[in-house]
Design a protein around this motif. Sequence first.
Motif, mmCIF file in Angstrom:
data_model
loop_
_atom_site.group_PDB
_atom_site.id
_atom_site.type_symbol
_atom_site.label_atom_id
_atom_site.label_comp_id
_atom_site.label_asym_id
_atom_site.label_seq_id
_atom_site.Cartn_x
_atom_site.Cartn_y
_atom_site.Cartn_z
ATOM 1 N N GLU A 175 0.799 -1.302 -0.044
ATOM 2 C CA GLU A 175 0.000 -0.065 0.185
ATOM 3 C C GLU A 175 0.811 1.312 0.192
ATOM 4 O O GLU A 175 0.437 2.272 -0.806
ATOM 5 N N LYS A 176 1.756 1.134 0.816
ATOM 6 C CA LYS A 176 2.796 2.335 0.847
ATOM 7 C C LYS A 176 3.540 2.719 -0.425
ATOM 8 O O LYS A 176 3.564 3.589 -0.949
ATOM 9 N N SER A 177 3.949 1.663 -1.066
ATOM 10 C CA SER A 177 4.483 1.591 -2.374
ATOM 11 C C SER A 177 3.625 2.200 -3.318
ATOM 12 O O SER A 177 3.778 2.974 -4.156
ATOM 13 N N TYR A 178 2.240 1.693 -3.408
ATOM 14 C CA TYR A 178 1.393 2.126 -4.299
ATOM 15 C C TYR A 178 1.156 3.529 -4.014
ATOM 16 O O TYR A 178 0.981 4.436 -4.935
ATOM 17 N N ASN A 179 0.921 4.007 -2.802
ATOM 18 C CA ASN A 179 0.877 5.668 -2.384
ATOM 19 C C ASN A 179 1.885 6.395 -2.935
ATOM 20 O O ASN A 179 1.613 7.543 -3.422
ATOM 21 N N PHE A 180 3.186 6.140 -3.043
ATOM 22 C CA PHE A 180 4.139 6.733 -3.259
ATOM 23 C C PHE A 180 4.246 6.887 -4.902
ATOM 24 O O PHE A 180 4.550 8.104 -5.284
ATOM 25 N N ARG A 181 3.447 5.888 -5.751
ATOM 26 C CA ARG A 181 3.616 6.085 -6.937
ATOM 27 C C ARG A 181 2.379 6.782 -7.538
ATOM 28 O O ARG A 181 2.432 7.586 -8.664
ATOM 29 N N PHE A 182 1.080 6.655 -6.745
ATOM 30 C CA PHE A 182 -0.073 7.171 -7.472
ATOM 31 C C PHE A 182 -0.832 8.247 -6.608
ATOM 32 O O PHE A 182 -1.938 8.798 -6.791
ATOM 33 N N SER A 183 0.048 8.360 -5.480
ATOM 34 C CA SER A 183 -0.510 9.436 -4.334
ATOM 35 C C SER A 183 -1.929 9.017 -3.739
ATOM 36 O O SER A 183 -2.857 9.814 -3.664
ATOM 37 N N LYS A 184 -2.249 7.896 -3.678
ATOM 38 C CA LYS A 184 -3.471 7.420 -3.209
ATOM 39 C C LYS A 184 -3.494 5.844 -2.718
ATOM 40 O O LYS A 184 -2.377 5.215 -3.318
ATOM 41 N N TYR A 185 -4.273 5.455 -1.898
ATOM 42 C CA TYR A 185 -4.241 4.063 -1.412
ATOM 43 C C TYR A 185 -5.110 3.214 -2.388
ATOM 44 O O TYR A 185 -6.314 3.545 -2.787
ATOM 45 N N SER A 186 -4.888 2.010 -2.408
ATOM 46 C CA SER A 186 -5.837 0.951 -3.264
ATOM 47 C C SER A 186 -6.587 0.161 -2.571
ATOM 48 O O SER A 186 -5.961 -0.500 -1.559
ATOM 49 N N SER A 187 -7.605 -0.249 -3.053
ATOM 50 C CA SER A 187 -8.595 -1.202 -2.480
ATOM 51 C C SER A 187 -8.555 -2.527 -3.331
ATOM 52 O O SER A 187 -9.286 -3.583 -2.751
ATOM 53 N N SER A 188 -7.691 -2.523 -4.266
ATOM 54 C CA SER A 188 -7.578 -3.847 -5.120
ATOM 55 C C SER A 188 -6.481 -4.787 -5.000
ATOM 56 O O SER A 188 -5.241 -3.858 -4.998
ATOM 57 N N PHE A 189 -6.452 -5.796 -4.672
ATOM 58 C CA PHE A 189 -5.407 -6.428 -4.443
ATOM 59 C C PHE A 189 -4.546 -6.717 -5.755
ATOM 60 O O PHE A 189 -3.618 -7.008 -5.873
ATOM 61 N N GLU A 190 -5.431 -6.815 -6.902
ATOM 62 C CA GLU A 190 -4.778 -6.788 -8.085
ATOM 63 C C GLU A 190 -3.867 -5.596 -8.345
ATOM 64 O O GLU A 190 -2.699 -5.989 -8.745
ATOM 65 N N GLU A 191 -4.436 -4.506 -8.104
ATOM 66 C CA GLU A 191 -3.354 -3.313 -8.388
ATOM 67 C C GLU A 191 -2.312 -3.071 -7.283
ATOM 68 O O GLU A 191 -1.343 -2.791 -7.907
#
Length: 138
Positions: free
Chosen positions: A60-76
């Motif tokens: 989630e932190k890695s995703y947040n650094f890339r897209f400036s938001k958190y994701s609710s999708s395990f796939e993403e």
Amino acid sequence: MKNKINKKAYLDAYSLTEILIVLAIIGILLMMVLPNQTSVVAQARSIEAQKMLNHLYGLEKSYNFRFSKYSSSFEELGFEQETTIDQGGQAVYKIEIIDASVNTFKARAISIKDFDDDGNYNTWEIDHRKILLETVKD
């Protein structure tokens, strides 16, 4: 020669009563020890939940650094839920993302097995601040 035929050979052995008494004592000792072991098993299993939630936190932190938001999708996120025991696997916890927004996220690990048969299923949660809490104890 007749003397040798009449002698019977006896072996030293335990009687059936002595063996049953020893088995009963062992059974009583096991009954005293096993209830204390269920908490140890639950603690060992909870490490699985903590490990998976910490891994999800990192994704989630890695995703947040890339897209400036958190994701609710395990796939993403690239998170793969391990196969649970009810599906033929070994995982005891089911992971779910409860909330994911621009600034926050919260994930939960719920046990699919009641370790001590008290009706409570062990539950752990983690959030965007990496606060890992056991919300339901088993």
